[in-house]
Design a protein around this motif. Structure first.
Motif, PDB file in Angstrom:
ATOM      1  N   LEU A  20       0.974  -1.341   0.035  1.00 29.68           N
ATOM      2  CA  LEU A  20       0.136  -0.069  -0.028  1.00 29.68           C
ATOM      3  C   LEU A  20       0.774   1.243  -0.089  1.00 29.68           C
ATOM      4  CD1 LEU A  20      -2.634  -0.995   2.419  1.00 29.68           C
ATOM      5  CD2 LEU A  20      -3.278  -0.537   0.099  1.00 29.68           C
ATOM      6  N   GLY A  21       1.855   1.419   0.849  1.00 30.59           N
ATOM      7  CA  GLY A  21       2.996   2.446   0.918  1.00 30.59           C
ATOM      8  C   GLY A  21       3.523   2.499  -0.616  1.00 30.59           C
ATOM      9  N   VAL A  22       4.165   1.463  -1.218  1.00 31.19           N
ATOM     10  CA  VAL A  22       4.557   1.673  -2.582  1.00 31.19           C
ATOM     11  C   VAL A  22       3.471   2.305  -3.509  1.00 31.19           C
ATOM     12  CG1 VAL A  22       5.237   0.332  -4.511  1.00 31.19           C
ATOM     13  CG2 VAL A  22       6.282  -0.100  -2.227  1.00 31.19           C
ATOM     14  N   GLU A  23       2.583   1.668  -3.358  1.00 34.64           N
ATOM     15  CA  GLU A  23       1.235   2.195  -4.242  1.00 34.64           C
ATOM     16  C   GLU A  23       0.981   3.621  -4.131  1.00 34.64           C
ATOM     17  OE1 GLU A  23      -2.300  -0.254  -3.846  1.00 34.64           O
ATOM     18  OE2 GLU A  23      -1.122  -1.912  -4.571  1.00 34.64           O
ATOM     19  N   ASP A  24       0.878   4.127  -2.853  1.00 32.44           N
ATOM     20  CA  ASP A  24       0.658   5.497  -2.383  1.00 32.44           C
ATOM     21  C   ASP A  24       1.857   6.205  -3.040  1.00 32.44           C
ATOM     22  OD1 ASP A  24      -1.783   4.843  -1.305  1.00 32.44           O
ATOM     23  OD2 ASP A  24      -1.003   5.238   0.883  1.00 32.44           O
ATOM     24  N   SER A  25       3.071   5.631  -2.931  1.00 35.03           N
ATOM     25  CA  SER A  25       4.404   6.555  -3.409  1.00 35.03           C
ATOM     26  C   SER A  25       4.358   6.809  -5.082  1.00 35.03           C
ATOM     27  CB  SER A  25       5.550   5.778  -3.027  1.00 35.03           C
ATOM     28  OG  SER A  25       5.581   5.910  -1.500  1.00 35.03           O
ATOM     29  N   HIS A  26       3.958   5.675  -5.712  1.00 35.77           N
ATOM     30  CA  HIS A  26       3.681   5.731  -7.073  1.00 35.77           C
ATOM     31  C   HIS A  26       2.812   6.871  -7.378  1.00 35.77           C
ATOM     32  CE1 HIS A  26       2.301   4.054 -10.758  1.00 35.77           C
ATOM     33  NE2 HIS A  26       3.628   4.081 -11.065  1.00 35.77           N
ATOM     34  N   ALA A  27       1.656   6.648  -6.674  1.00 29.25           N
ATOM     35  CA  ALA A  27       0.659   7.967  -7.124  1.00 29.25           C
ATOM     36  C   ALA A  27       1.231   9.109  -6.869  1.00 29.25           C
ATOM     37  CB  ALA A  27      -0.745   7.628  -6.199  1.00 29.25           C
ATOM     38  N   TYR A  28       1.886   9.465  -5.814  1.00 27.88           N
ATOM     39  CA  TYR A  28       2.385  10.789  -5.441  1.00 27.88           C
ATOM     40  C   TYR A  28       3.191  11.257  -6.364  1.00 27.88           C
ATOM     41  CZ  TYR A  28       4.791  14.423  -2.795  1.00 27.88           C
ATOM     42  OH  TYR A  28       5.459  15.421  -2.412  1.00 27.88           O
ATOM     43  N   VAL A  29       4.346  10.160  -6.838  1.00 31.74           N
ATOM     44  CA  VAL A  29       5.442  10.757  -7.657  1.00 31.74           C
ATOM     45  C   VAL A  29       4.608  10.949  -9.202  1.00 31.74           C
ATOM     46  CG1 VAL A  29       7.384   9.751  -8.931  1.00 31.74           C
ATOM     47  CG2 VAL A  29       7.211   9.315  -6.351  1.00 31.74           C
ATOM     48  N   GLY A  30       3.658  10.118  -9.406  1.00 33.45           N
ATOM     49  CA  GLY A  30       2.912  10.247 -10.566  1.00 33.45           C
ATOM     50  C   GLY A  30       2.480  11.719 -10.880  1.00 33.45           C
ATOM     51  N   GLU A  31       1.714  12.045  -9.773  1.00 34.69           N
ATOM     52  CA  GLU A  31       1.077  13.565  -9.718  1.00 34.69           C
ATOM     53  C   GLU A  31       2.365  14.425  -9.973  1.00 34.69           C
ATOM     54  OE1 GLU A  31      -1.134  13.792  -5.969  1.00 34.69           O
ATOM     55  OE2 GLU A  31      -2.320  12.210  -6.548  1.00 34.69           O
ATOM     56  N   LYS A  32       3.317  14.268  -9.371  1.00 36.14           N
ATOM     57  CA  LYS A  32       4.241  15.317  -9.393  1.00 36.14           C
ATOM     58  C   LYS A  32       4.945  15.288 -10.740  1.00 36.14           C
ATOM     59  CE  LYS A  32       3.747  16.758  -5.409  1.00 36.14           C
ATOM     60  NZ  LYS A  32       2.948  17.833  -5.144  1.00 36.14           N
ATOM     61  N   LEU A  33       5.197  14.187 -11.411  1.00 37.45           N
ATOM     62  CA  LEU A  33       5.632  14.043 -12.711  1.00 37.45           C
ATOM     63  C   LEU A  33       4.641  14.728 -13.687  1.00 37.45           C
ATOM     64  CD1 LEU A  33       7.137  10.631 -12.893  1.00 37.45           C
ATOM     65  CD2 LEU A  33       8.319  12.733 -13.061  1.00 37.45           C
ATOM     66  N   ASP A  34       3.316  14.671 -13.272  1.00 42.02           N
ATOM     67  CA  ASP A  34       2.384  15.221 -14.256  1.00 42.02           C
ATOM     68  C   ASP A  34       2.426  16.827 -14.044  1.00 42.02           C
ATOM     69  OD1 ASP A  34       1.304  12.898 -15.376  1.00 42.02           O
ATOM     70  OD2 ASP A  34      -0.473  12.766 -13.853  1.00 42.02           O
ATOM     71  N   ASP A  35       2.713  17.394 -12.807  1.00 42.39           N
ATOM     72  CA  ASP A  35       2.883  18.788 -12.662  1.00 42.39           C
ATOM     73  C   ASP A  35       4.002  19.383 -13.306  1.00 42.39           C
ATOM     74  OD1 ASP A  35       0.784  18.608 -10.901  1.00 42.39           O
ATOM     75  OD2 ASP A  35       2.138  18.715  -9.011  1.00 42.39           O
ATOM     76  N   LEU A  36       5.242  18.530 -13.357  1.00 41.80           N
ATOM     77  CA  LEU A  36       6.454  18.700 -14.088  1.00 41.80           C
ATOM     78  C   LEU A  36       6.161  19.000 -15.631  1.00 41.80           C
ATOM     79  CD1 LEU A  36       9.504  19.325 -13.848  1.00 41.80           C
ATOM     80  CD2 LEU A  36       9.854  16.798 -14.289  1.00 41.80           C
ATOM     81  N   PHE A  37       5.660  17.978 -15.935  1.00 40.94           N
ATOM     82  CA  PHE A  37       5.178  18.090 -17.433  1.00 40.94           C
ATOM     83  C   PHE A  37       4.175  19.018 -17.702  1.00 40.94           C
ATOM     84  CE2 PHE A  37       6.288  13.417 -17.501  1.00 40.94           C
ATOM     85  CZ  PHE A  37       7.331  13.721 -18.261  1.00 40.94           C
ATOM     86  N   GLY A  38       3.428  19.537 -16.869  1.00 41.10           N
ATOM     87  CA  GLY A  38       2.547  20.632 -17.241  1.00 41.10           C
ATOM     88  C   GLY A  38       3.124  22.181 -17.360  1.00 41.10           C
ATOM     89  N   ILE A  39       4.149  22.166 -17.018  1.00 39.63           N
ATOM     90  CA  ILE A  39       5.082  23.587 -17.153  1.00 39.63           C
ATOM     91  C   ILE A  39       5.998  23.449 -18.319  1.00 39.63           C
ATOM     92  CG2 ILE A  39       5.271  23.863 -14.765  1.00 39.63           C
ATOM     93  CD1 ILE A  39       8.400  22.992 -14.854  1.00 39.63           C
TER      94      ILE A  39
END
Length: 75
Positions: free
Chosen positions: A54-73
């Motif tokens: 569950l921790g790995v899944e949460d970390s994956h989702a968090y990092v995915g969101e941050k990558l989406d933010d990065l690509f957004g700029i």
């Protein structure tokens, strides 16, 4: 094959004491070191991997969101 969760001797001893205290305070039962160690081993083998995943899944989702933010700029 499930990866084995390794704990130091000191951490195991502390957890064993916590398990014994729980049984004493919450269940009004006294259990020994061996029983507490067996409970700990059960938790390590059967329950801990669920929370780890569950921790790995949460970390994956968090990092995915941050990558989406990065690509957004991107321009």
């Amino acid at each position: 094959m499930k990866p084995k969760i390794e704990l130091s001797k000191e951490k195991k001893a502390g957890i064993v004491e916590s398990i014994k205290r729980y049984f004493s305070e919450e269940r009004d039962e006294e259990i020994g070191d061996l029983a507490a160690m067996l409970i700990l081993e059960f938790i390590i083998e059967e329950i801990a991997p669920i929370f780890y995943n569950l921790g790995v899944e949460d970390s994956h989702a968090y990092v995915g969101e941050k990558l989406d933010d990065l690509f957004g700029i991107m321009k």
